[in-house]
Design an enzyme around this catalytic site. Structure first.
Site, mmCIF file in Angstrom:
data_model
loop_
_atom_site.group_PDB
_atom_site.id
_atom_site.type_symbol
_atom_site.label_atom_id
_atom_site.label_comp_id
_atom_site.label_asym_id
_atom_site.label_seq_id
_atom_site.Cartn_x
_atom_site.Cartn_y
_atom_site.Cartn_z
ATOM 1 N N TRP A 32 -5.874 -16.233 21.509
ATOM 2 C CA TRP A 32 -5.015 -17.356 21.158
ATOM 3 C C TRP A 32 -5.981 -18.510 20.946
ATOM 4 C CZ3 TRP A 32 -3.732 -22.252 23.123
ATOM 5 C CH2 TRP A 32 -2.583 -22.823 22.575
ATOM 6 N N LYS B 236 14.673 -21.794 22.011
ATOM 7 C CA LYS B 236 14.701 -20.410 21.515
ATOM 8 C C LYS B 236 14.770 -20.411 19.994
ATOM 9 C CE LYS B 236 13.661 -18.345 24.207
ATOM 10 N NZ LYS B 236 13.390 -18.875 25.496
ATOM 11 N N CYS C 29 -5.437 -15.831 25.881
ATOM 12 C CA CYS C 29 -6.226 -14.690 25.441
ATOM 13 C C CYS C 29 -6.154 -13.602 26.511
ATOM 14 C CB CYS C 29 -7.695 -14.993 25.193
ATOM 15 S SG CYS C 29 -7.982 -16.384 24.096
ATOM 16 N N GLY D 283 -9.864 -18.632 28.353
ATOM 17 C CA GLY D 283 -9.931 -19.951 28.993
ATOM 18 C C GLY D 283 -10.625 -20.951 28.093
ATOM 19 N N HIS E 55 24.182 -42.131 21.136
ATOM 20 C CA HIS E 55 23.084 -43.085 21.316
ATOM 21 C C HIS E 55 21.920 -42.788 20.368
ATOM 22 C CE1 HIS E 55 25.176 -44.841 24.654
ATOM 23 N NE2 HIS E 55 25.314 -43.649 25.213
ATOM 24 N N GLU F 68 17.352 -25.209 26.201
ATOM 25 C CA GLU F 68 16.770 -23.864 26.143
ATOM 26 C C GLU F 68 17.188 -23.179 24.833
ATOM 27 O OE1 GLU F 68 14.625 -22.011 27.274
ATOM 28 O OE2 GLU F 68 15.260 -19.936 27.056
ATOM 29 N N GLU G 242 11.395 -21.712 18.398
ATOM 30 C CA GLU G 242 10.219 -20.856 18.538
ATOM 31 C C GLU G 242 10.368 -19.541 17.779
ATOM 32 O OE1 GLU G 242 9.196 -19.974 22.666
ATOM 33 O OE2 GLU G 242 11.274 -19.611 23.180
ATOM 34 N N LYS H 208 2.322 -15.977 25.447
ATOM 35 C CA LYS H 208 3.250 -15.922 26.573
ATOM 36 C C LYS H 208 2.666 -16.499 27.856
ATOM 37 C CE LYS H 208 6.785 -13.067 28.458
ATOM 38 N NZ LYS H 208 7.796 -14.051 28.050
HETATM 39 C C1 G6P Z 1 4.911 -20.199 27.246
HETATM 40 C C2 G6P Z 1 5.954 -19.164 26.871
HETATM 41 C C3 G6P Z 1 7.328 -19.593 27.369
HETATM 42 C C4 G6P Z 1 7.281 -19.874 28.858
HETATM 43 C C5 G6P Z 1 6.196 -20.890 29.215
HETATM 44 C C6 G6P Z 1 5.971 -20.962 30.712
HETATM 45 O O1 G6P Z 1 5.112 -21.351 26.506
HETATM 46 O O2 G6P Z 1 5.983 -18.969 25.485
HETATM 47 O O3 G6P Z 1 8.258 -18.559 27.124
HETATM 48 O O4 G6P Z 1 8.518 -20.352 29.263
HETATM 49 O O5 G6P Z 1 4.948 -20.497 28.643
HETATM 50 O O6 G6P Z 1 5.450 -19.736 31.155
HETATM 51 P P1 G6P Z 1 5.596 -19.192 32.622
HETATM 52 O O7 G6P Z 1 4.863 -17.884 32.618
HETATM 53 O O8 G6P Z 1 4.932 -20.203 33.512
HETATM 54 O O9 G6P Z 1 7.031 -19.061 32.915
#
Ligand code: G6P
Length: 609
Positions: free
Chosen positions: A74, A484, A2, A99, A503, A480, A487, A604
């Site tokens: 959020w 991507k 948030c 929080g 496996h 990764e 998400e 994020k």
């Molecule tokens: C969230 C974001 C990701 C990011 C992760 C870690 O899940 O959506 O894109 O990689 O947090 O965030 P940070 O700010 O610690 O890299």
């Protein structure tokens, strides 16, 4: 997570609250709300869904108050409905919260026992009720807040306004970040500097446990023991916080295409480009020769950067590396060796689990180094060494340029440690630095071939499930890539070590499931090609990302091919291969009409566990 904001302004503040919330929307976008004091009375306007819904409401329900707070949510406790949207109010107080209040159930029962009626399912609402209880008992707003903070367990950043108090804004922080900004038009509170950048010309961060009493002409910081303390006020340069899409349709596209520039900038920070050697902008706070082990912890994309880096640290610095996702790391209660180095990686520098991993490492006497994009963040402030990624603000929720800049920093670090430990000769260092310096240019070339990705993306968009395969550093890059894709497009995707295919996952192979193979021309290419053929032999739907030589070697029928230049090879190829991997996920999502910059359910900056 948030995002929260508060303003004591000279005129109506609703517009600026929305402006600041737009810059915080990356922290969550399930609902949003603002409250202002209208002739001393608290008036709230809230809306479920994205900020634009709130903006539309405010066009008819106009607010003119000069004191206000705002929130973008959020959801953690309670669905993202309007009644659960912040701000939450009780009698003479209104609050926004970022929080989790862990003991909210006990507190709510206690308050209900005293006749309080709750209007939401959130944990946050108890905060408003506790403060209003204090006010009713005759406490001043300051004392009521101070007493309330002592009753709360969990993590929070809070901002309060009080009925009839047009010149009072109180903020508090424990676990979640909060900053105070001062500008020409008023005084501000916000979850980060980005939110305050358009308005404030100086800024100060609350320390852990601090609370602050703001008035237009004064500000008083208190620590967790309520003693009055000073917090350093520093200039805030608005220019460094430009967040515009430019000519791009999405922030994500802009950020993908910015990579050659920001990787170059990051490398320039860690390399002596003229000499072609590594030159770190900091001294190690330990003796690299004595390092016994490196531990890496991070979440999400940052964790995958760490996984790639493990190959480099092992190979170039001959260091053994333990790596774990931060939400698991400390709960393993891992023994950490003397002379161990803990590296945490985080774009935001605020991820709760990563911060906890860092604190665990400090308690266990590790040297600590943080690779962060936000150098004023909590993780940066609590680490012995801060290694910045110079990616600039990353707005797209799915990380792109922060990831490749993290890789760039890790590469430099591995080479510096390799040199300092006597593993690499000067000559080897120069050769590797030359390869690293070539990566931004190579990335630019790969981005220029964007057009070849679109037909492949249209094909992948038809799938409901997919596999990404790679070996060596391409294995974490496969993970990764899968992250991507899932998400952004909500298509199920898994990243696998190509050698693990047989496996288990091989059972899934059919023509409906794309198998995306990352095949840079490195020592494991032959083996990757064998795995590709195993997929082909079972009628799999193969997509190859690799050089023409890999295509020739594959000698298999491909459903899609993304060509990467033959010279993108060597240990740092994963950094460049990130470009086609990101573009593929991006174009699948665009083709499917998904919300690329703000995928559903995500945020994020994840400041809750
Ligand atoms: C969230 C974001 C990701 C990011 C992760 C870690 O899940 O959506 O894109 O990689 O947090 O965030 P940070 O700010 O610690 O890299």
């Amino acid at each position: 997570m948030c995002g929260i904001v508060g303003i004591l302004g000279k005129g109506p503040v609703a517009g600026d609250l929305i402006e600041a919330l737009k810059r915080l929307e990356y922290r969550g976008y399930d609902s949003a709300g603002v409250a202002t004091l209208e002739n001393g009375r608290i008036v709230r306007v809230r809306a479920s869904g994205k900020l634009k819904n709130l903006e539309e409401k405010l066009a008819t329900e106009k607010l003119s108050g000069a004191a206000g707070i705002g929130h973008t949510r959020w959801a953690t406790h309670g669905k993202p409905t309007e009644s659960n949207a912040h701000p939450h109010a009780s009698d003479k107080v209104v609050v926004v919260h970022n929080g989790i209040i862990e003991n909210f159930r006990e507190l709510r029962e206690e308050l209900q026992g005293r006749g309080h009626r709750f209007a939401s399912e959130t944990d946050s609402e108890v905060v408003a009720h506790l403060v209003s209880d204090g006010l009713k008992a005759g406490a001043t707003p300051q004392d009521a807040v101070a007493a309330t903070l002592k009753r709360l367990k969990g993590a929070f950043a809070l901002a309060f306004l009080f009925e009839g108090e047009n010149d009072l804004l109180i903020g508090a922080r424990r676990g979640s970040p909060l900053a105070v900004g001062w500008g020409e038009e008023g005084v501000y509170l916000g979850s980060d500097a980005l939110a305050l950048a358009p308005f404030a010309n100086s800024i100060a961060y609350l320390d852990e446990g601090d609370w602050v009493v703001l008035r237009r002409e004064s500000s008083e910081f208190h620590n967790a023991d309520d003693a009055i303390v000073e917090r350093r006020r520093q200039p805030l340069q608005a220019g460094s916080f430009l967040v515009e899409k430019g000519n791009f349709r999405h922030f994500m596209a802009k950020e993908i295409f910015e990579q050659p520039e920001v990787i170059g900038r990051t490398l320039a920070h860690y390399l002596d480009l003229a000499e072609g050697v590594v030159r770190l902008p900091f001294d190690f706070s330990f003796d690299p020769a004595r390092l016994s082990r490196v531990t890496i912890s991070a979440c999400g994309t940052a964790f995958y950067a760490g996984l790639v880096a493990r190959y480099w640290l092992e190979r170039f610095a001959r260091l053994s590396v333990d790596i774990d996702i931060a939400s698991e790391f400390r709960y393993r209660d891992p023994p950490l060796p003397d002379d161990g180095l803990m590296i945490v990686v985080s774009q935001s520098g605020e991820t709760a689990d990563t911060l906890a991993a860092l604190r665990y490492a400090k308690q266990h006497n590790q040297h600590t180094l943080a690779i962060v994009n936000v150098d004023t963040s909590t993780i940066a402030r609590e680490s012995d060494i801060v290694a910045r990624t110079l990616a600039g603000p990353e707005i797209g929720v799915a990380s792109t340029k922060a990831f490749t800049c993290q890789l760039a920093v890790f590469a430099c670090l591995a080479l510096a440690l390799g040199r300092a430990r006597g593993v690499l000769t000067r000559e080897q260092e120069r050769e590797l630095v030359a390869e690293l310096i070539a990566t931004p240019g190579q990335m630019a070339e790969e981005l220029n071939r964007e057009a070849q990705i679109e037909p492949v993306a249209r094909d992948v968009a038809r799938a409901t499930s997919s596999l990404y395969l790679g070996r060596g550093p391409s294995f974490p890059l496969a993970m990764e890539g899968a992250l991507k894709l899932k998400e952004l497009s909500y298509i199920h995707a898994e990243g696998y070590a190509a050698g693990e295919l047989k496996h288990g996952p091989i059972a899934l192979i059919d023509y409906a499931m794309p198998v995306i193979v990352l095949a840079p021309p490195d020592a494991s290419l032959e083996k990757t090609v064998s795995n590709l053929q195993e997929v082909a032999a079972r009628g799999g739907h193969l997509i190859l990302i690799g050089p023409p030589s890999a295509r020739t070697a594959a000698a298999a029928e491909l459903a899609g091919y993304v060509e990467v230049a033959e010279n993108v090879s060597g240990p740092f190829a994963a950094l460049v291969y990130a470009a086609p991997v990101q573009l593929l996920a991006y174009h699948v999502a665009v083709f499917m009409g998904k919300d690329v910059d703000q995928p559903r359910n995500l945020a994020k900056s994840v400041t809750v566990e």
